[in-house]
Design an enzyme around this catalytic site. Structure first.
Site, mmCIF file in Angstrom:
data_model
loop_
_atom_site.group_PDB
_atom_site.id
_atom_site.type_symbol
_atom_site.label_atom_id
_atom_site.label_comp_id
_atom_site.label_asym_id
_atom_site.label_seq_id
_atom_site.Cartn_x
_atom_site.Cartn_y
_atom_site.Cartn_z
ATOM 1 N N SER A 148 0.833 -1.200 0.000
ATOM 2 C CA SER A 148 0.000 0.000 0.000
ATOM 3 C C SER A 148 0.872 1.256 0.000
ATOM 4 C CB SER A 148 -0.966 -0.058 1.182
ATOM 5 O OG SER A 148 -1.989 0.890 1.064
ATOM 6 N N ASP A 224 -10.061 -5.817 -3.388
ATOM 7 C CA ASP A 224 -9.525 -4.729 -2.567
ATOM 8 C C ASP A 224 -10.456 -3.522 -2.681
ATOM 9 O OD1 ASP A 224 -8.014 -2.558 -1.540
ATOM 10 O OD2 ASP A 224 -6.142 -3.569 -2.056
ATOM 11 N N HIS A 257 -7.262 -6.166 0.831
ATOM 12 C CA HIS A 257 -6.106 -5.320 1.130
ATOM 13 C C HIS A 257 -5.354 -5.764 2.385
ATOM 14 C CE1 HIS A 257 -4.086 -1.541 0.124
ATOM 15 N NE2 HIS A 257 -4.049 -1.205 1.413
#
Length: 282
Positions: A148, A224, A257
């Protein structure tokens, strides 16, 4: 440097240490896994950069990376995601996507952030020098990866420092922070309103500007919930296509995620880096 914890893991050593970071003007924690091969001599080293709200410990506890690091004989360094301490400014509204835990791996130029938020220099210079001095690693044989915000940081570090890293990989990276809400908030505060200054910390902009090729692997979960608005992986695909930059960008059905996603593919990423490091020295 002070070791604050140590655990045996897959016949290697998982350590956490604290040190005074001159670049950041505060004390920092960092974790390092030394595989069993490090008992016989220096080993290659991977740098892992974590995402928003994380510390150095999230990856250590959740990714399951030590098993694969031991198999391939590589160390893994996991720094914190931002400066910390009572004197370090935080988001005045207490938001989780800016300030403490959200350094975005940049060198801030705007007050009050510029006195502490210099994560780029910390990762580019100060931390690698400390790791090389204190631990049995081959500092010149290294790769970098992250998740991320950390995927963004890893890609920017690799693209801006050609020849330093044998490879780079990312899980669900923020590929174009200059064009997503998380990035726009962080970069406008840390760097100011001039968007041209943001380009040096935007992977898509760096690739479009002719960044030097190196092995790049990206895994993105199709489930995600940040994909469409914050991550925008398609922008990376377009930048690579337009620039002739070769990248292995994989969409993984059903994955979100979380660290469940990372744990599912971390072995592939460590193998990818171990092979790239071996090829770079052949």
């Amino acid at each position: 440097m002070t070791v604050v914890s140590e655990n045996r893991c897959f016949d290697g050593r998982q350590l956490r240490f604290r040190h005074a970071a001159e670049t950041l003007g505060c004390d920092m924690h960092c974790s390092i896994y030394l595989p069993p091969q490090a008992q016989a001599g220096p080993v290659p080293v991977l740098y892992w950069l974590s995402g928003l709200t994380c510390t150095d410990e999230n990856f250590v506890h959740k990714a399951g990376a030590q098993r694969y690091a031991a198999e391939h004989g590589v160390a893994i360094v996991s720094p914190d995601t931002s400066p910390r301490g009572d004197n370090v400014p935080d988001d005045p509204e207490g938001a989780w996507d800016f300030g403490l835990g959200a350094g975005f791996y940049v060198n801030a130029t705007e007050a009050p952030w510029s006195s502490h938020y210099r994560m780029y220099d910390y990762l580019a210079t100060e931390l690698p020098a400390l790791i090389a001095a204190e631990f049995p690693v081959q500092a010149e044989r290294c790769s970098i990866f992250g998740h991320s915000m950390g995927g963004h940081g890893a890609m920017v570090m690799a693209l801006r420092n050609p020849g330093r890293y044998a490879s780079v990989s990312a899980f669900a990276p923020i590929v174009a922070p200059a064009r997503c809400p998380w990035g726009e908030k962080a970069l406008s505060h840390y760097l100011g309103p001039d968007r041209d200054t943001w380009k040096q910390y935007d992977s898509c902009e760096l690739i479009s500007a002719g960044a030097t090729q190196l092995p790049l692997l990206v895994d993105q979960g199709e489930a995600d919930n940040f994909l469409a608005q914050q991550l925008q992986t398609s922008l990376l695909e377009q930048a690579c296509s337009d620039s002739g930059f070769r990248a292995d960008i994989r969409y993984q059905p059903g994955y979100d995620h979380s660290y469940f996603f990372i744990a599912s593919f971390i072995g592939t990423h460590i193998a990818f880096h171990a092979q790239a490091i071996a090829r770079s020295q052949a």
